[in-house]
Motif scaffolding. Sequence first.
Motif, PDB file in Angstrom:
ATOM      1  N   LEU A   1      57.775  17.067  61.090  1.00  0.00           N
ATOM      2  CA  LEU A   1      58.961  16.246  61.295  1.00  0.00           C
ATOM      3  C   LEU A   1      60.107  17.066  61.873  1.00  0.00           C
ATOM      4  N   GLY A   2      59.874  18.328  62.135  1.00  0.00           N
ATOM      5  CA  GLY A   2      60.909  19.131  62.797  1.00  0.00           C
ATOM      6  C   GLY A   2      61.423  20.272  61.949  1.00  0.00           C
ATOM      7  N   ARG A   3      60.766  20.603  60.838  1.00  0.00           N
ATOM      8  CA  ARG A   3      61.135  21.731  59.969  1.00  0.00           C
ATOM      9  C   ARG A   3      62.519  21.550  59.333  1.00  0.00           C
ATOM     10  N   ASN A   4      62.927  22.581  58.590  1.00  0.00           N
ATOM     11  CA  ASN A   4      64.216  22.595  57.896  1.00  0.00           C
ATOM     12  C   ASN A   4      64.417  21.340  57.051  1.00  0.00           C
ATOM     13  N   GLN A   5      63.349  20.946  56.364  1.00  0.00           N
ATOM     14  CA  GLN A   5      63.455  19.756  55.511  1.00  0.00           C
ATOM     15  C   GLN A   5      62.315  19.763  54.501  1.00  0.00           C
ATOM     16  N   PHE A   6      62.388  18.828  53.562  1.00  0.00           N
ATOM     17  CA  PHE A   6      61.293  18.714  52.604  1.00  0.00           C
ATOM     18  C   PHE A   6      60.623  17.367  52.786  1.00  0.00           C
ATOM     19  N   CYS A   7      59.389  17.299  52.309  1.00  0.00           N
ATOM     20  CA  CYS A   7      58.646  16.066  52.459  1.00  0.00           C
ATOM     21  C   CYS A   7      57.774  15.896  51.226  1.00  0.00           C
ATOM     22  N   PHE A   8      57.735  14.688  50.671  1.00  0.00           N
ATOM     23  CA  PHE A   8      56.867  14.414  49.529  1.00  0.00           C
ATOM     24  C   PHE A   8      55.489  14.002  50.035  1.00  0.00           C
ATOM     25  N   TYR A   9      54.504  14.267  49.227  1.00  0.00           N
ATOM     26  CA  TYR A   9      53.158  13.846  49.590  1.00  0.00           C
ATOM     27  C   TYR A   9      53.101  12.327  49.653  1.00  0.00           C
ATOM     28  N   ASP A  10      52.366  11.823  50.619  1.00  0.00           N
ATOM     29  CA  ASP A  10      52.181  10.390  50.763  1.00  0.00           C
ATOM     30  C   ASP A  10      50.723  10.179  51.146  1.00  0.00           C
TER      31      ASP A  10
ATOM     32  N   ALA B   1      70.190  33.139  61.077  1.00  0.00           N
ATOM     33  CA  ALA B   1      70.054  31.830  60.436  1.00  0.00           C
ATOM     34  C   ALA B   1      68.576  31.575  60.189  1.00  0.00           C
ATOM     35  N   LEU B   2      68.278  31.019  59.045  1.00  0.00           N
ATOM     36  CA  LEU B   2      66.890  30.754  58.698  1.00  0.00           C
ATOM     37  C   LEU B   2      66.766  29.338  58.168  1.00  0.00           C
ATOM     38  N   SER B   3      65.577  28.829  58.242  1.00  0.00           N
ATOM     39  CA  SER B   3      65.360  27.530  57.593  1.00  0.00           C
ATOM     40  C   SER B   3      63.976  27.550  56.979  1.00  0.00           C
ATOM     41  N   CYS B   4      63.710  26.575  56.134  1.00  0.00           N
ATOM     42  CA  CYS B   4      62.393  26.499  55.517  1.00  0.00           C
ATOM     43  C   CYS B   4      61.921  25.054  55.496  1.00  0.00           C
ATOM     44  N   SER B   5      60.624  24.893  55.366  1.00  0.00           N
ATOM     45  CA  SER B   5      60.054  23.557  55.205  1.00  0.00           C
ATOM     46  C   SER B   5      59.392  23.511  53.839  1.00  0.00           C
ATOM     47  N   ILE B   6      59.476  22.336  53.227  1.00  0.00           N
ATOM     48  CA  ILE B   6      58.983  22.210  51.850  1.00  0.00           C
ATOM     49  C   ILE B   6      58.079  20.997  51.732  1.00  0.00           C
ATOM     50  N   GLY B   7      56.950  21.185  51.056  1.00  0.00           N
ATOM     51  CA  GLY B   7      56.072  20.054  50.736  1.00  0.00           C
ATOM     52  C   GLY B   7      56.030  19.906  49.229  1.00  0.00           C
ATOM     53  N   VAL B   8      56.127  18.680  48.744  1.00  0.00           N
ATOM     54  CA  VAL B   8      56.155  18.463  47.298  1.00  0.00           C
ATOM     55  C   VAL B   8      55.042  17.498  46.909  1.00  0.00           C
ATOM     56  N   SER B   9      54.307  17.847  45.845  1.00  0.00           N
ATOM     57  CA  SER B   9      53.393  16.842  45.292  1.00  0.00           C
ATOM     58  C   SER B   9      53.649  16.745  43.799  1.00  0.00           C
ATOM     59  N   ILE B  10      53.496  15.542  43.290  1.00  0.00           N
ATOM     60  CA  ILE B  10      53.822  15.261  41.894  1.00  0.00           C
ATOM     61  C   ILE B  10      52.526  15.020  41.139  1.00  0.00           C
TER      62      ILE B  10
ATOM     63  N   HIS C   1      53.743  15.784  28.388  1.00  0.00           N
ATOM     64  CA  HIS C   1      55.120  16.077  28.759  1.00  0.00           C
ATOM     65  C   HIS C   1      55.492  15.304  30.008  1.00  0.00           C
ATOM     66  N   GLY C   2      56.712  15.541  30.464  1.00  0.00           N
ATOM     67  CA  GLY C   2      57.205  14.797  31.634  1.00  0.00           C
ATOM     68  C   GLY C   2      56.441  15.134  32.901  1.00  0.00           C
ATOM     69  N   ILE C   3      57.072  14.827  33.990  1.00  0.00           N
ATOM     70  CA  ILE C   3      56.439  15.021  35.286  1.00  0.00           C
ATOM     71  C   ILE C   3      56.322  16.511  35.614  1.00  0.00           C
ATOM     72  N   THR C   4      55.224  16.877  36.224  1.00  0.00           N
ATOM     73  CA  THR C   4      55.097  18.228  36.762  1.00  0.00           C
ATOM     74  C   THR C   4      55.038  18.113  38.271  1.00  0.00           C
ATOM     75  N   ALA C   5      55.845  18.942  38.946  1.00  0.00           N
ATOM     76  CA  ALA C   5      55.853  18.871  40.401  1.00  0.00           C
ATOM     77  C   ALA C   5      55.496  20.230  40.967  1.00  0.00           C
ATOM     78  N   LEU C   6      54.799  20.215  42.089  1.00  0.00           N
ATOM     79  CA  LEU C   6      54.453  21.442  42.763  1.00  0.00           C
ATOM     80  C   LEU C   6      55.126  21.438  44.129  1.00  0.00           C
ATOM     81  N   MET C   7      55.811  22.540  44.430  1.00  0.00           N
ATOM     82  CA  MET C   7      56.540  22.637  45.681  1.00  0.00           C
ATOM     83  C   MET C   7      55.970  23.801  46.486  1.00  0.00           C
ATOM     84  N   PHE C   8      55.625  23.549  47.734  1.00  0.00           N
ATOM     85  CA  PHE C   8      55.207  24.612  48.642  1.00  0.00           C
ATOM     86  C   PHE C   8      56.335  24.846  49.618  1.00  0.00           C
ATOM     87  N   LEU C   9      56.682  26.093  49.828  1.00  0.00           N
ATOM     88  CA  LEU C   9      57.796  26.389  50.715  1.00  0.00           C
ATOM     89  C   LEU C   9      57.343  27.413  51.758  1.00  0.00           C
ATOM     90  N   ASP C  10      57.685  27.165  52.994  1.00  0.00           N
ATOM     91  CA  ASP C  10      57.285  28.057  54.069  1.00  0.00           C
ATOM     92  C   ASP C  10      58.502  28.268  54.967  1.00  0.00           C
TER      93      ASP C  10
END
Length: 865
Positions: free
Chosen positions: A583-592, A549-558, A459-468
Amino acid sequence: MKSQQISKSDNYILEHCVDKLARINNSDYALGFLVDGDSSPYLINVDSQTVSAPELLFEPIKNKLNKDLIDYFSDKPCLLKDLFCYEGHESDYDDLLNNEYIDNLRYIPIGEGSELYAIVILINIELSVRSKDLIDVTPFLLATITLLKNKKRATKMLPIKARNDLTSKKFQDQGQKILDSMLKNTFHPAFLFNDEFQVLKSNLAAHRLFNSNLERGWPVMDKLINSTLPGIAFRLLTSISKMSFLGHLDKQQWQNVTLVLNSYQSVTVDIHLFDIVYFGRQCFGLMINEKTEVDVNHEVYNASLQRFNALTSVVPMAILQMDKDFNCSYVNKTWAKYTNQNTQQSLGKGWLSSIKTLDTDEILSEVIRAISHSNSFKGEIELTTVAGQGLWVSMNAVGLFNDRFELTGLILTMSDISDERSNSQKLQKMANYDHLTGLSNRAFFTDRLTLALARVPRHGITALMFLDLDRFKNINDTLGHHVGDIVIQEVAERLKSVVRDEDSIARLGGDEFAIIFTDITAENVVALIANKIVSAINLPFTIEGKVMALSCSIGVSIATEHNVSPIDILRKADLALYKAKDLGRNQFCFYDPILEKDLSLLHYLTDDLNHPQKSGFFFVFQPLMNASNGSVMGFEVLARWSNSEMGMIGPDIFIKTMEENGLIQDFSEWLFYEVILQVKLWVSEGLLVAPQKVAINLSVKQLHLIEFADSVLALFKKEKIDPSWFTLEVTETAFIQDPAIAGQNLRALKKAGFLIALDDFGTGYSSLGLLRQMPLNYIKIDRSFIQDILQDSEAEKIVLAIISLGQMLDLGLIAEGVEDIETKEWLVAQGCICHQGYYFHKPLLINRASELLKTHQNIEFLPNL
Ligand code: C2E
Ligand code: CA
Ligand code: CA
């Protein structure tokens, strides 16, 4: 008489046989010879009547017998060929017949088929005795054969023929195959069994007749015969015993016998019993020829039908009968109770309307598959009940077959398992779901992830997202856990509203969530969703009347085709999440893959910190200069770390890694200790002179430790050094995150004599309020402004504002990052004379710093700040 005697007991039966034959034939002499294909005949017995017979008689007979045996085994015609044959006048026997003692003689071969075990020779018998008169002797003959055969087997292991005929195995195998195929294809029920009555083979027709399940074995054959063929059981079993004792018997038949199938069914059959060699072993075959249709004893049948009806109406189980196309012909009362469908409504395909389970077609074809494979099906389906609600039942199905073993119909039984199911569902829910949010828990999430990853190659791409959630701890600490719980629930709801139904969200614990996305068409789709999630969490939360007000940080791996290990994907998403926080939170970042470096960095840093000499770590001193007269006002201590694998790593990076991994305190203790030693040395050498200062950077993490000030002061006390030689540099962040503890620590330190500098001023909140509250001595203007003042009027304005703010609040000013003379001049003109920057000096190694101190000894110092 010279004869080769064998012990009497060994050949008891043969001796009796000789005696018997002699008597019946009323012969003068009787001789018994044991025959072995390899050696000459062996006399074992002479009849008692011959005791007085001269030796002359035996020699010629033995010779003649020898010759005949050779002919016999080489297939030449000889006297032996004909059983009980009397030849009185053939020339061949002239020699013998000329003997004065012999009038006639008869060979009686004892053997079976082409096997010859012994020969009895009768001399001078009464000619009136015919072959049929010898019938009485037959049992003796057969018994003798069996005994001799067994004896021969025991001594030679194999019959003579099999021993020297290598090709026979091939023929035997072929024969076996033919036999198997005949059994399989005949419509006559047939069994092959051994002398222990174990069924070796049976055919489909036999299974059909006895309505047996192929999986279930047959009972032992004597039991089966006793119960199903009571009329001939005794005779049949006697025949079989005889066969097994004697080794062979002609085919036996019984006609028009009754075969009892069960208490109300019987059938008239012909029975054929035969012996057969199956895989080299003597076996028996029983073939049944059905002459009538199954007879039904109506009285018995009716009784059993009533019994059946009574049973089906009381069992707490729905029972349905149908043809192979699922056209129903019978339902019991329980079915009606379960479904509120009466018999009329259920017949034909009607019953199917009560099946709630969606993929009915699939289930039905699964039933057929299972029945044809093992004649049984077991599964769970949902029925529609009276109130239109669902009722879970466990369904069993068995097949009904015709004469040709073709499926003609089915019996279905269904029993209510709703209680069982709801309990197990509850348990499952408990085991798999998070009670606070109803999302999957970590255990279930891991299962799902494994499943999703297994699909990746197809099947297509599977992505895993971690959110904190960012700084969630603050909410728990300040507003209480119950508010924290409500926030978590609200976050779960927002996540559900953003992702697709097929994506699975899990709460891994605390404020951590994970989302699995399957069948994604492109990576940027995941980026879009991540963006949406960040925005959704940014919307204000109103809880118990409070808006927050709240924010979250997200890490994504494919997951790609080449990378589907759950552990690997999890680790990568985690790394990416760290990066997003970094990188300062309140954002997402892909694995590199670059992020991997952080990991090895941590590994090496930990190693080096555990090393007593803290190998790899060292520090440099960057001078703080009086820009108006060029004197050294002090130094800032800057940490350095290098590693043979990773090279030189900047403190910006390794300090952060140590902070995140709880290593900073160890490091800082080491640094303080080493710097104290150096300062003590300089002071004792008269190189460092008051009011020169050595500045040490503090980490935010340290300032948040309640006991931090105490531990620093204890160290200084122990080392007997005055804190007033030191400046401690702190950043605003420390006060924003935990103002109480940071303020407490700093006040204690300032009170003990340390000077406090606010580092990197201008980059953070730059809050005037904070500047007032904090126990400060200096402000260090961040180098990003200093470096821009000549090109960027905005930077110029900011620096001017900071300078006037410092003057207003009576705080000393230090300009960081002064790289050229123009900047230096500009700053001096504005009244900011303490400079740190490459224009004067880069950070210096210890000996260079010592040199510098020596050469500047005579320079006039600026007033103490
Ligand atoms: P910082 O406290 O702002 O330190 C000043 C940084 O500016 C140093 O970078 C220094 O080398 C650099 N710098 C000084 N003059 C110039 C200049 O004219 N031009 C340019 N481009 N840069 C200049 P460094 O040594 O890489 O340190 C970076 C940061 O690492 C420091 O920023 C500080 O926040 C942290 N750090 C360094 N040592 C320690 C330490 O021992 N403990 C803690 N907690 N943090 C440290
Ligand atoms: Ca600093
Ligand atoms: Ca700085």
